[in-house]
Design a protein around this motif. Structure first.
Motif, mmCIF file in Angstrom:
data_model
loop_
_atom_site.group_PDB
_atom_site.id
_atom_site.type_symbol
_atom_site.label_atom_id
_atom_site.label_comp_id
_atom_site.label_asym_id
_atom_site.label_seq_id
_atom_site.Cartn_x
_atom_site.Cartn_y
_atom_site.Cartn_z
ATOM 1 N N LYS A 287 0.838 -1.213 0.000
ATOM 2 C CA LYS A 287 0.000 0.000 0.000
ATOM 3 C C LYS A 287 0.866 1.253 0.000
ATOM 4 O O LYS A 287 0.570 2.233 -0.674
ATOM 5 C CB LYS A 287 -0.913 0.011 1.240
ATOM 6 C CG LYS A 287 -2.140 -0.838 1.072
ATOM 7 C CD LYS A 287 -3.086 -0.622 2.238
ATOM 8 C CE LYS A 287 -4.121 -1.730 2.281
ATOM 9 N NZ LYS A 287 -4.652 -1.943 3.633
ATOM 10 N N MET A 288 1.945 1.199 0.785
ATOM 11 C CA MET A 288 2.836 2.368 0.819
ATOM 12 C C MET A 288 3.498 2.572 -0.539
ATOM 13 O O MET A 288 3.582 3.681 -1.037
ATOM 14 C CB MET A 288 3.892 2.203 1.917
ATOM 15 C CG MET A 288 3.334 2.439 3.315
ATOM 16 S SD MET A 288 4.635 2.601 4.550
ATOM 17 C CE MET A 288 4.769 0.940 5.162
ATOM 18 N N GLN A 289 3.940 1.461 -1.134
ATOM 19 C CA GLN A 289 4.568 1.552 -2.471
ATOM 20 C C GLN A 289 3.587 2.110 -3.493
ATOM 21 O O GLN A 289 3.948 2.957 -4.305
ATOM 22 C CB GLN A 289 5.013 0.165 -2.935
ATOM 23 C CG GLN A 289 6.366 -0.246 -2.386
ATOM 24 C CD GLN A 289 6.813 -1.574 -2.984
ATOM 25 O OE1 GLN A 289 5.988 -2.402 -3.357
ATOM 26 N NE2 GLN A 289 8.112 -1.784 -3.048
ATOM 27 N N ALA A 290 2.345 1.629 -3.419
ATOM 28 C CA ALA A 290 1.323 2.084 -4.381
ATOM 29 C C ALA A 290 1.087 3.583 -4.241
ATOM 30 O O ALA A 290 0.668 4.249 -5.187
ATOM 31 C CB ALA A 290 0.026 1.314 -4.161
ATOM 32 N N ASN A 291 1.380 4.111 -3.042
ATOM 33 C CA ASN A 291 1.215 5.539 -2.820
ATOM 34 C C ASN A 291 2.506 6.323 -3.079
ATOM 35 O O ASN A 291 2.595 7.503 -2.756
ATOM 36 C CB ASN A 291 0.721 5.797 -1.400
ATOM 37 C CG ASN A 291 -0.775 5.568 -1.292
ATOM 38 O OD1 ASN A 291 -1.562 6.473 -1.529
ATOM 39 N ND2 ASN A 291 -1.169 4.342 -0.985
ATOM 40 N N GLY A 292 3.503 5.632 -3.597
ATOM 41 C CA GLY A 292 4.738 6.327 -3.970
ATOM 42 C C GLY A 292 5.668 6.653 -2.810
ATOM 43 O O GLY A 292 6.547 7.502 -2.936
ATOM 44 N N ILE A 293 5.477 5.985 -1.678
ATOM 45 C CA ILE A 293 6.372 6.227 -0.534
ATOM 46 C C ILE A 293 7.687 5.477 -0.758
ATOM 47 O O ILE A 293 7.680 4.312 -1.172
ATOM 48 C CB ILE A 293 5.689 5.793 0.781
ATOM 49 C CG1 ILE A 293 4.496 6.724 1.067
ATOM 50 C CG2 ILE A 293 6.679 5.791 1.955
ATOM 51 C CD1 ILE A 293 3.605 6.274 2.193
ATOM 52 N N ILE A 294 8.798 6.144 -0.479
ATOM 53 C CA ILE A 294 10.113 5.513 -0.660
ATOM 54 C C ILE A 294 10.377 4.583 0.516
ATOM 55 O O ILE A 294 10.253 4.981 1.685
ATOM 56 C CB ILE A 294 11.216 6.574 -0.782
ATOM 57 C CG1 ILE A 294 11.038 7.320 -2.106
ATOM 58 C CG2 ILE A 294 12.608 5.955 -0.691
ATOM 59 C CD1 ILE A 294 11.923 8.522 -2.264
ATOM 60 N N ILE A 295 10.743 3.336 0.189
ATOM 61 C CA ILE A 295 10.942 2.342 1.234
ATOM 62 C C ILE A 295 12.338 1.736 1.151
ATOM 63 O O ILE A 295 12.817 1.375 0.076
ATOM 64 C CB ILE A 295 9.882 1.234 1.131
ATOM 65 C CG1 ILE A 295 8.496 1.871 1.365
ATOM 66 C CG2 ILE A 295 10.114 0.130 2.178
ATOM 67 C CD1 ILE A 295 7.359 0.997 1.026
ATOM 68 N N GLY A 296 12.975 1.639 2.317
ATOM 69 C CA GLY A 296 14.270 0.973 2.422
ATOM 70 C C GLY A 296 14.126 -0.267 3.288
ATOM 71 O O GLY A 296 13.048 -0.552 3.825
#
Ligand SMILES: [Zn+2]
Length: 442
Positions: A287-296
């Motif tokens: 869900k975070m990725q789908a919202n364009g949040i950068i994840i490490g």
């Protein structure tokens, strides 16, 4: 034609320059701390000569891994298999209270040795006595973002004052390998006043803030009870998130929380093993990725993992989401490799400098030995399975050589920047002392 001289040439390796690129046989040239050439072996050897050559035949050559959340602690494997609250009260908190400067130095040596040996070239630490950590980073050769774990607890030695001193004295040191940020433990262990002071200072020095957000259900309950909103909403309400914030965990989020994180450009560290071990929950990564949040990707401390192996973290991170989403295609291996390289680098505002092998970028490179049975068979043409094998089958012990800022920190598994036996001996002694102190109340 005269050949151009470089400091180091990695020859004839299986190059994987970026998470989404195809592997090819190639060589890499390094001058000072930068990559100056990448190409087919014949072209590179025609154009360049080097001070030192590394034979990478049969080895994968890829960007160093970046750990987006960890604490360099000293104890592991003690008081295991307890519910979170008992684990915290039996080992975590007493050990934290008893921790002295000399313990932290031994911990930093041990953690950095483990990272060099497992192919992690950059890490962000949020913990204690960070100037001791900085001194060790100077020697170990790793790249690090250091932040003090500020809390309102009275025994803490980490305050706005010590964090400011860290920033003043260490930011940009060791040829730019050391970056310093401010660190606040969490919205439930720091008062609003503390959080706002951290924000003000981070803005004054134009550096980032590292914090834990929404790790457990208890945290969400507690903040809701005190402030009537979720941890993310609360931090946004007090304008904390208007700073450059990198948040660990973010396990329990609402759709509104995710929208806020996106709007405030908060970056997130996914810590799957720690979240599983402490039964915290599963972060809504897709869900975070789908919202364009950068994840490490981060390991968290080895007290809650129990190692700093980023290969294992990639594998577990993918498998956990597949199970959680009941979808075997969730978080494919390329995504995991992205998270552990460019994703984490972006979380630390370093993606222009590290996270992929490109001419002009810093020479943070690892060589992975592919000759173990668990990495066979390898396909390089037609369908290639190199990334699949690296993410789903490799482990820390397969890392053969680690290079940071152009310097070889480990070659053929022999660490050059630290004296391995001495580090282990010191860690054991300091850990015994810390454990005794923790048991007797500090
Ligand atoms: Zn943590």
């Amino acid at each position: 034609m005269e050949k151009e001289k470089v400091d180091l040439m990695i020859c004839d390796g299986i190059l994987l320059t970026k998470y989404d690129s195809e592997p090819f046989e190639g060589s890499v040239c390094i001058k000072g701390n930068k990559i100056v050439a990448i190409g087919r072996p014949s072209r590179i050897s025609r154009t360049f000569k080097a001070e030192k050559y590394l034979n990478a035949k049969g080895k994968a050559v890829l960007p160093g891994l970046v750990n987006a959340h960890m604490h360099e602690c000293l104890l592991r494997g003690l008081c295991e298999d307890l519910p979170l609250m008992s684990w915290l009260s039996k080992i975590c908190l007493p050990a934290e209270r008893a921790l002295r400067r000399e313990h932290m130095r031994a911990a930093a040596l041990l953690n950095q040795l483990e990272m060099i040996k497992s192919g992690t070239t950059t890490f962000i630490d949020i913990f204690r006595f960070q100037e001791e950590v900085a001194k060790v980073v100077k020697i170990s050769g790793l790249r690090a973002v250091l932040s003090c774990q500020i809390m309102d607890e009275s025994y803490r030695t980490e305050t706005i004052v010590t964090n400011e001193r860290l920033v003043k004295e260490w930011n940009g040191k060791a040829n730019g390998r050391i970056i310093t940020w401010f660190g606040a433990h969490s919205p439930y262990t720091c008062s609003e006043e503390t959080l706002l002071r951290v924000k003000e200072m981070a803005e004054r020095y134009r550096v980032g803030i590292h914090i834990h957000i929404a790790e457990t259900r208890d945290e969400v309950k507690r903040i809701k009870k005190e402030h009537g909103v979720t941890p993310v909403e609360y931090l946004d309400k007090i304008d904390f998130l208007k700073s450059r914030v990198h948040a660990a965990h973010c396990v329990h989020l609402t759709a509104k929380d995710i929208a806020i994180l996106k709007k405030r450009r908060v970056t997130v560290a996914y810590n799957p093993t720690s979240n599983m071990k402490l039964a915290s929950g599963v972060a809504p990564i897709l869900k975070m990725q789908a919202n364009g949040i950068i994840i490490g990707l981060g390991t968290d401390s080895f007290l809650s993992n129990n190692n700093l192996d980023m290969f294992e973290e990639m594998r577990i991170g993918s498998y956990l989401q597949k199970l959680y989403q009941t979808s075997a295609s969730a978080l494919p291996c390329r995504e995991m490799l992205k998270m552990a390289t460019l994703g984490s680098a972006a979380c630390l505002d370093m993606d222009k400098e590290i996270g992929s092998l490109e001419v002009g970028k810093k020479a943070d490179i690892i060589l992975v030995n592919l000759s173990s049975p668990h990495l066979y068979p390898l396909f390089l043409r037609g369908p290639t399975n190199l990334v699949e094998n690296l993410v789903y089958s490799a482990n820390a012990g397969d890392v053969d050589t680690t290079i940071v800022d152009g310097r070889i920190l480990m070659e053929d598994r022999k660490v050059k920047s630290l004296r391995e036996e001495e580090v282990l001996r010191k860690a054991e002694k300091a850990a015994q002392d810390l454990y005794e102190r923790a048991k007797s109340g500090g």
